[in-house]
Scaffold this active site. Structure first.
Site, PDB file in Angstrom:
ATOM      1  N   SER A 159      40.356  46.077  26.273  1.00  0.00           N
ATOM      2  CA  SER A 159      40.286  44.708  26.799  1.00  0.00           C
ATOM      3  C   SER A 159      41.085  43.761  25.911  1.00  0.00           C
ATOM      4  O   SER A 159      42.291  43.926  25.763  1.00  0.00           O
ATOM      5  CB  SER A 159      38.817  44.296  26.937  1.00  0.00           C
ATOM      6  OG  SER A 159      38.683  43.141  27.726  1.00  0.00           O
ATOM      7  N   GLU A 253      38.363  46.697  38.626  1.00  0.00           N
ATOM      8  CA  GLU A 253      38.362  45.585  37.677  1.00  0.00           C
ATOM      9  C   GLU A 253      39.528  44.643  37.935  1.00  0.00           C
ATOM     10  O   GLU A 253      40.587  45.045  38.417  1.00  0.00           O
ATOM     11  CB  GLU A 253      38.376  46.098  36.246  1.00  0.00           C
ATOM     12  CG  GLU A 253      39.511  47.033  35.866  1.00  0.00           C
ATOM     13  CD  GLU A 253      39.487  47.347  34.379  1.00  0.00           C
ATOM     14  OE1 GLU A 253      39.507  46.393  33.575  1.00  0.00           O
ATOM     15  OE2 GLU A 253      39.428  48.523  34.019  1.00  0.00           O
ATOM     16  N   HIS A 283      35.357  47.884  34.195  1.00  0.00           N
ATOM     17  CA  HIS A 283      36.030  47.488  32.959  1.00  0.00           C
ATOM     18  C   HIS A 283      35.428  48.199  31.747  1.00  0.00           C
ATOM     19  O   HIS A 283      34.222  48.138  31.506  1.00  0.00           O
ATOM     20  CB  HIS A 283      35.895  45.970  32.808  1.00  0.00           C
ATOM     21  CG  HIS A 283      36.682  45.382  31.686  1.00  0.00           C
ATOM     22  ND1 HIS A 283      38.054  45.435  31.628  1.00  0.00           N
ATOM     23  CD2 HIS A 283      36.283  44.706  30.580  1.00  0.00           C
ATOM     24  CE1 HIS A 283      38.476  44.804  30.539  1.00  0.00           C
ATOM     25  NE2 HIS A 283      37.420  44.364  29.880  1.00  0.00           N
TER      26      HIS A 283
END
Length: 309
Positions: A159, A253, A283
């Site tokens: 991320s 996502e 995610h």
């Protein structure tokens, strides 16, 4: 491999609960950090690790970064992996990501250094990235209980940490420093101008990321920095000579398109970037290993990719 529906649904429900509580908190920093610390807590089995944890300070002589070594029984001196955790650039820590780092240590045989880089809003861009650079430079010459140049060095992150992993490569390129032998970015944010169509098309099915709050998350991190700066949005950088790079992303996502945008830009500039897409996965589903079978398989794929380079 068919999805284990019971385990999958437990993970999705857990993510939805974290997301709902985050919205209820109003995104206040202390509350969001506490809630994101619970990201991987869908089942007690996730926190059971075989690796040992040792505190460390990574320092390039100017910056000192609190870190931890994640050492598996088969970790080998000379093989090193820098792991950069996610958490919207404002949350998370090495401790929150041990489900990933411990298993990567076991699967790769690397000594894993997980770093506690400085977080926004107190420390906006480029503070966190500078910590990543300093830690990487230190890792080039330092292992766990051993000094000397790394035989193999890899970088991985998820991320926001995936964003920082890719930005780190571009920063090393600018400084003429040794690049990692391979990079594996999990669900990375690569273009912070929200150009990806999946920001809207996956908005209704992403159980954790609220697409409407992404501008606030980015502003919290950039605080006026240009989102077109390649060190902020690595998809906009010089991608002509990347090391072997894997982008691993779930298809459920909003950041799915970020991986595709980065890979397409790299291909246009002459670099090959592999995009590994996982149907129905949310995610950073990798953080739910070993509870979620797909998470285990995904981490195995990452490890195989790194070790092949």
């Amino acid at each position: 491999m068919p999805i284990d529906n019971n385990k999958y649904q437990q993970v999705i429900e857990h993510m939805e609960a974290v997301s709902a509580a985050t919205r209820q908190s109003g995104g206040e920093t202390v509350a969001k950090r506490a809630l994101l610390d619970m990201y991987c807590a869908a089942d007690p089995s996730i926190s059971a690790i075989k690796s040992r944890i040792y505190p460390a300070i990574a320092s390039d002589g100017e910056l000192s970064v609190t870190s931890e070594w994640v050492i598996a029984p088969n970790s080998q001196p000379g093989k090193r992996l820098l792991y950069i955790h996610g958490g919207s650039w404002m949350a998370g820590s090495p401790a929150t990501h041990r489900s990933v780092t411990s298993r990567l240590a076991e699967l790769t045989g690397c000594e894993v250094l997980a770093i506690a880089y400085r977080l926004a809003p107190e420390f906006p861009f480029p503070n966190g990235l500078n910590d990543c650079i300093a830690s990487y430079k230190w890792l080039l010459e330092n292992g766990h209980n051993n000094k000397g140049a790394a035989e193999k060095i890899y970088v991985s992150g998820d991320s926001a940490g995936g964003n920082l992993s890719l930005s780190l490569v571009l920063a090393l390129q600018e400084q003429g420093l040794r690049k990692p032998d391979a990079v594996a970015a999990i669900s990375p944010a690569t273009s912070l101008d929200f150009a990806s169509p999946t920001i809207s098309s996956n908005k209704a099915v992403d159980p954790i990321i609220n697409a409407d709050l992404l501008p606030l998350v980015v502003e919290n991190y950039t605080q006026g920095a240009d989102v077109n700066n390649p060190l902020v949005s690595p998809a906009k950088g010089d991608l002509s000579s990347l090391p072997p790079t894997l982008l691993q992303t779930g298809e459920r996502e909003v950041l799915l398109g970020d991986s595709i945008i980065f890979a397409d830009a790299a291909k246009e500039q002459g670099s090959e970037v592999e995009v590994d897409l996982w149907p129905d996965m949310p995610h950073v589903f990798q953080g739910f290993a070993p509870f979620l079978p797909e998470a285990d398989l995904a981490l195995e794929k990452i490890s195989e990719f790194l070790l092949a380079n």
